[in-house]
Structure formats: C-alpha cells, structure tokens
Scaffold this motif. Structure first.
Motif, PDB file in Angstrom:
ATOM      1  N   ALA A  20       0.831  -1.202   0.000  1.00  0.00           N
ATOM      2  CA  ALA A  20       0.000   0.000   0.000  1.00  0.00           C
ATOM      3  C   ALA A  20       0.868   1.255   0.000  1.00  0.00           C
ATOM      4  CB  ALA A  20      -0.937   0.004   1.207  1.00  0.00           C
ATOM      5  N   CYS A  21       1.941   1.242   0.772  1.00  0.00           N
ATOM      6  CA  CYS A  21       2.848   2.395   0.834  1.00  0.00           C
ATOM      7  C   CYS A  21       3.499   2.651  -0.516  1.00  0.00           C
ATOM      8  CB  CYS A  21       3.918   2.182   1.903  1.00  0.00           C
ATOM      9  SG  CYS A  21       3.305   2.340   3.593  1.00  0.00           S
ATOM     10  N   LYS A  22       3.894   1.590  -1.204  1.00  0.00           N
ATOM     11  CA  LYS A  22       4.482   1.734  -2.547  1.00  0.00           C
ATOM     12  C   LYS A  22       3.481   2.399  -3.486  1.00  0.00           C
ATOM     13  CE  LYS A  22       7.774  -2.003  -3.039  1.00  0.00           C
ATOM     14  NZ  LYS A  22       8.069  -3.265  -3.710  1.00  0.00           N
ATOM     15  N   ILE A  23       2.256   1.924  -3.460  1.00  0.00           N
ATOM     16  CA  ILE A  23       1.211   2.481  -4.318  1.00  0.00           C
ATOM     17  C   ILE A  23       0.980   3.944  -3.972  1.00  0.00           C
ATOM     18  CG2 ILE A  23      -1.253   2.388  -4.893  1.00  0.00           C
ATOM     19  CD1 ILE A  23      -1.036  -0.706  -4.448  1.00  0.00           C
ATOM     20  N   MET A  24       0.862   4.239  -2.690  1.00  0.00           N
ATOM     21  CA  MET A  24       0.618   5.614  -2.258  1.00  0.00           C
ATOM     22  C   MET A  24       1.753   6.535  -2.702  1.00  0.00           C
ATOM     23  SD  MET A  24      -1.026   4.978   1.519  1.00  0.00           S
ATOM     24  CE  MET A  24      -1.403   6.712   1.854  1.00  0.00           C
ATOM     25  N   ALA A  25       2.992   6.082  -2.540  1.00  0.00           N
ATOM     26  CA  ALA A  25       4.139   6.899  -2.950  1.00  0.00           C
ATOM     27  C   ALA A  25       4.096   7.158  -4.452  1.00  0.00           C
ATOM     28  CB  ALA A  25       5.437   6.206  -2.550  1.00  0.00           C
ATOM     29  N   LYS A  26       3.771   6.142  -5.226  1.00  0.00           N
ATOM     30  CA  LYS A  26       3.681   6.306  -6.685  1.00  0.00           C
ATOM     31  C   LYS A  26       2.535   7.234  -7.080  1.00  0.00           C
ATOM     32  CE  LYS A  26       5.841   1.982  -8.028  1.00  0.00           C
ATOM     33  NZ  LYS A  26       5.656   0.668  -8.651  1.00  0.00           N
ATOM     34  N   GLU A  27       1.508   7.295  -6.241  1.00  0.00           N
ATOM     35  CA  GLU A  27       0.356   8.156  -6.515  1.00  0.00           C
ATOM     36  C   GLU A  27       0.575   9.594  -6.024  1.00  0.00           C
ATOM     37  OE1 GLU A  27      -2.604   7.404  -8.218  1.00  0.00           O
ATOM     38  OE2 GLU A  27      -1.463   5.618  -8.774  1.00  0.00           O
ATOM     39  N   GLY A  28       1.752   9.880  -5.480  1.00  0.00           N
ATOM     40  CA  GLY A  28       2.082  11.255  -5.120  1.00  0.00           C
ATOM     41  C   GLY A  28       1.983  11.614  -3.653  1.00  0.00           C
ATOM     42  N   PHE A  29       1.733  10.630  -2.790  1.00  0.00           N
ATOM     43  CA  PHE A  29       1.733  10.893  -1.357  1.00  0.00           C
ATOM     44  C   PHE A  29       3.183  11.056  -0.925  1.00  0.00           C
ATOM     45  CE2 PHE A  29      -2.341   9.018  -2.082  1.00  0.00           C
ATOM     46  CZ  PHE A  29      -3.176   9.575  -1.135  1.00  0.00           C
ATOM     47  N   GLU A  30       3.488  12.152  -0.250  1.00  0.00           N
ATOM     48  CA  GLU A  30       4.871  12.472   0.067  1.00  0.00           C
ATOM     49  C   GLU A  30       5.339  11.936   1.410  1.00  0.00           C
ATOM     50  OE1 GLU A  30       5.547  16.631  -0.471  1.00  0.00           O
ATOM     51  OE2 GLU A  30       4.659  16.605  -2.470  1.00  0.00           O
ATOM     52  N   GLN A  31       4.430  11.749   2.349  1.00  0.00           N
ATOM     53  CA  GLN A  31       4.814  11.334   3.697  1.00  0.00           C
ATOM     54  C   GLN A  31       4.046  10.074   4.085  1.00  0.00           C
ATOM     55  OE1 GLN A  31       4.915  14.649   6.500  1.00  0.00           O
ATOM     56  NE2 GLN A  31       4.903  16.021   4.738  1.00  0.00           N
ATOM     57  N   VAL A  32       4.631   8.923   3.741  1.00  0.00           N
ATOM     58  CA  VAL A  32       4.000   7.631   3.972  1.00  0.00           C
ATOM     59  C   VAL A  32       4.929   6.770   4.817  1.00  0.00           C
ATOM     60  CG1 VAL A  32       3.000   5.604   2.850  1.00  0.00           C
ATOM     61  CG2 VAL A  32       2.859   7.820   1.724  1.00  0.00           C
ATOM     62  N   ASN A  33       4.362   6.159   5.850  1.00  0.00           N
ATOM     63  CA  ASN A  33       5.139   5.343   6.781  1.00  0.00           C
ATOM     64  C   ASN A  33       4.481   3.984   6.968  1.00  0.00           C
ATOM     65  OD1 ASN A  33       7.066   7.514   8.067  1.00  0.00           O
ATOM     66  ND2 ASN A  33       5.046   8.433   7.851  1.00  0.00           N
ATOM     67  N   ASN A  34       5.279   2.935   6.853  1.00  0.00           N
ATOM     68  CA  ASN A  34       4.804   1.570   7.031  1.00  0.00           C
ATOM     69  C   ASN A  34       5.145   1.108   8.450  1.00  0.00           C
ATOM     70  OD1 ASN A  34       3.874  -1.047   6.456  1.00  0.00           O
ATOM     71  ND2 ASN A  34       5.902  -1.703   5.790  1.00  0.00           N
ATOM     72  N   LEU A  35       4.156   0.573   9.169  1.00  0.00           N
ATOM     73  CA  LEU A  35       4.382   0.063  10.521  1.00  0.00           C
ATOM     74  C   LEU A  35       5.043  -1.306  10.436  1.00  0.00           C
ATOM     75  CD1 LEU A  35       4.096   0.203  13.591  1.00  0.00           C
ATOM     76  CD2 LEU A  35       1.766  -0.700  13.317  1.00  0.00           C
ATOM     77  N   ARG A  36       6.281  -1.385  10.881  1.00  0.00           N
ATOM     78  CA  ARG A  36       7.019  -2.644  10.873  1.00  0.00           C
ATOM     79  C   ARG A  36       6.309  -3.668  11.752  1.00  0.00           C
ATOM     80  NH1 ARG A  36      12.279  -4.210  13.934  1.00  0.00           N
ATOM     81  NH2 ARG A  36      12.861  -6.077  12.794  1.00  0.00           N
ATOM     82  N   GLY A  37       6.065  -4.842  11.201  1.00  0.00           N
ATOM     83  CA  GLY A  37       5.404  -5.902  11.961  1.00  0.00           C
ATOM     84  C   GLY A  37       3.896  -5.775  12.020  1.00  0.00           C
ATOM     85  N   GLY A  38       3.340  -4.718  11.422  1.00  0.00           N
ATOM     86  CA  GLY A  38       1.895  -4.538  11.378  1.00  0.00           C
ATOM     87  C   GLY A  38       1.242  -4.517  12.750  1.00  0.00           C
ATOM     88  N   ILE A  39      -0.022  -4.907  12.788  1.00  0.00           N
ATOM     89  CA  ILE A  39      -0.752  -4.883  14.061  1.00  0.00           C
ATOM     90  C   ILE A  39      -0.209  -5.948  15.018  1.00  0.00           C
ATOM     91  CG2 ILE A  39      -2.670  -6.412  13.439  1.00  0.00           C
ATOM     92  CD1 ILE A  39      -4.455  -4.183  14.923  1.00  0.00           C
ATOM     93  N   MET A  40       0.423  -6.980  14.459  1.00  0.00           N
ATOM     94  CA  MET A  40       1.051  -7.987  15.326  1.00  0.00           C
ATOM     95  C   MET A  40       2.195  -7.342  16.118  1.00  0.00           C
ATOM     96  SD  MET A  40       0.940 -11.309  12.835  1.00  0.00           S
ATOM     97  CE  MET A  40       2.028 -12.247  13.870  1.00  0.00           C
ATOM     98  N   GLY A  41       2.967  -6.488  15.464  1.00  0.00           N
ATOM     99  CA  GLY A  41       4.028  -5.763  16.153  1.00  0.00           C
ATOM    100  C   GLY A  41       3.471  -4.781  17.161  1.00  0.00           C
ATOM    101  N   TRP A  42       2.379  -4.125  16.777  1.00  0.00           N
ATOM    102  CA  TRP A  42       1.707  -3.172  17.668  1.00  0.00           C
ATOM    103  C   TRP A  42       1.252  -3.862  18.944  1.00  0.00           C
ATOM    104  CZ3 TRP A  42       0.908   2.020  17.690  1.00  0.00           C
ATOM    105  CH2 TRP A  42      -0.098   2.520  18.513  1.00  0.00           C
ATOM    106  N   ASN A  43       0.729  -5.074  18.783  1.00  0.00           N
ATOM    107  CA  ASN A  43       0.227  -5.845  19.925  1.00  0.00           C
ATOM    108  C   ASN A  43       1.320  -6.622  20.648  1.00  0.00           C
ATOM    109  OD1 ASN A  43      -2.435  -5.021  19.604  1.00  0.00           O
ATOM    110  ND2 ASN A  43      -2.880  -6.649  18.145  1.00  0.00           N
ATOM    111  N   GLY A  44       2.575  -6.469  20.202  1.00  0.00           N
ATOM    112  CA  GLY A  44       3.687  -7.113  20.876  1.00  0.00           C
ATOM    113  C   GLY A  44       3.890  -8.572  20.534  1.00  0.00           C
ATOM    114  N   LYS A  45       3.296  -9.041  19.441  1.00  0.00           N
ATOM    115  CA  LYS A  45       3.438 -10.451  19.073  1.00  0.00           C
ATOM    116  C   LYS A  45       4.650 -10.701  18.202  1.00  0.00           C
ATOM    117  CE  LYS A  45      -1.375 -11.381  19.754  1.00  0.00           C
ATOM    118  NZ  LYS A  45      -2.667 -11.630  19.182  1.00  0.00           N
ATOM    119  N   VAL A  46       5.209  -9.645  17.600  1.00  0.00           N
ATOM    120  CA  VAL A  46       6.466  -9.732  16.853  1.00  0.00           C
ATOM    121  C   VAL A  46       7.290  -8.511  17.184  1.00  0.00           C
ATOM    122  CG1 VAL A  46       5.561 -11.086  14.925  1.00  0.00           C
ATOM    123  CG2 VAL A  46       5.516  -8.606  14.788  1.00  0.00           C
ATOM    124  N   VAL A  47       8.592  -8.604  16.966  1.00  0.00           N
ATOM    125  CA  VAL A  47       9.481  -7.484  17.266  1.00  0.00           C
ATOM    126  C   VAL A  47       9.653  -6.628  16.037  1.00  0.00           C
ATOM    127  CG1 VAL A  47      11.788  -6.832  18.015  1.00  0.00           C
ATOM    128  CG2 VAL A  47      10.681  -8.851  18.968  1.00  0.00           C
TER     129      VAL A  47
END
Length: 117
Positions: A90-117
């Motif tokens: 999604a971030c790749k697509i957004m960047a190609k579509e002209g979004f200048e400030q896009v950030n990908n959450l490493r580990g996704g919601i699993m990382g957010w919930n502490g299930k992955v580092v």
C-alpha cells in the motif's frame, strides 16, 4: 545502483516511504492528533480489532487507488496491516500516486500488539 535502491524503496524517483517501529508510532500518536492512520486489511480483519482512530481501506480490492483519491496527499500517513507486507504494498502504491509522507508500521498490528518485534 541508485535505480536499484529507488526501486526497493518505492519504485521511482520521489516514490518512497519509511518504515517505523510500533514504539515510534505510539509516541507520534500521543503527540500528533492530526496523524492519519490507515489499516489496509480486509473489513473483517478491521472489525476484529484495530488501532484506535484508524481508517480502513483494503489494499487488496481493485478500488484501492480510487479510495486514495479521497485522501489529502499533503498529510502524513501511517499504514499497517497484519504483519507489514500488505501495508508495504500500500505504501508503494501511495508513494507512486504522489503521497509524500508515507510510513509503514514494521510488523503490522502484530508488532503493535507485541506479538512480533
């Protein structure tokens, strides 16, 4: 060499995104009420639990690019999925579509919930 690096980061000159850790995002969300949070999982996954104030736009639907047109490209976006793979897409697509400030959450919601580092 530069071309390979740009391709890895998002495809073409200017089409890049950053990857951030859950701790960084937690601090950002505490301090920036304007932060735009996108959950790019399916609606069912979103319904089963999501980060507060996230907006759901499913990256796997053909309508994804059309739904992006309703977003302000000048804002900063924090994008996540289950593990970080779909959100990277999604971030790749957004960047190609002209979004200048896009950030990908490493580990996704699993990382957010502490299930992955």
């Amino acid at each position: 060499m530069l071309g390979k690096l740009l391709k890895l980061l998002g495809g073409s000159r200017g089409a890049t995104y950053q990857t951030i850790r859950s701790g960084e995002l937690q601090e950002i969300l505490k301090n920036d009420q304007r932060a735009q949070l996108l959950d790019v999982r399916s609606p069912g996954e979103f319904q089963s639990g999501h980060i507060p104030k996230a907006r759901n736009i499913n990256v796997m639907t053909p309508k994804f690019k059309n739904q992006l047109q309703g977003l302000d490209k000048s804002k900063t976006y924090y994008v996540y999925c289950r593990s970080g793979m779909r959100s990277a897409k999604a971030c790749k697509i957004m960047a190609k579509e002209g979004f200048e400030q896009v950030n990908n959450l490493r580990g996704g919601i699993m990382g957010w919930n502490g299930k992955v580092v």
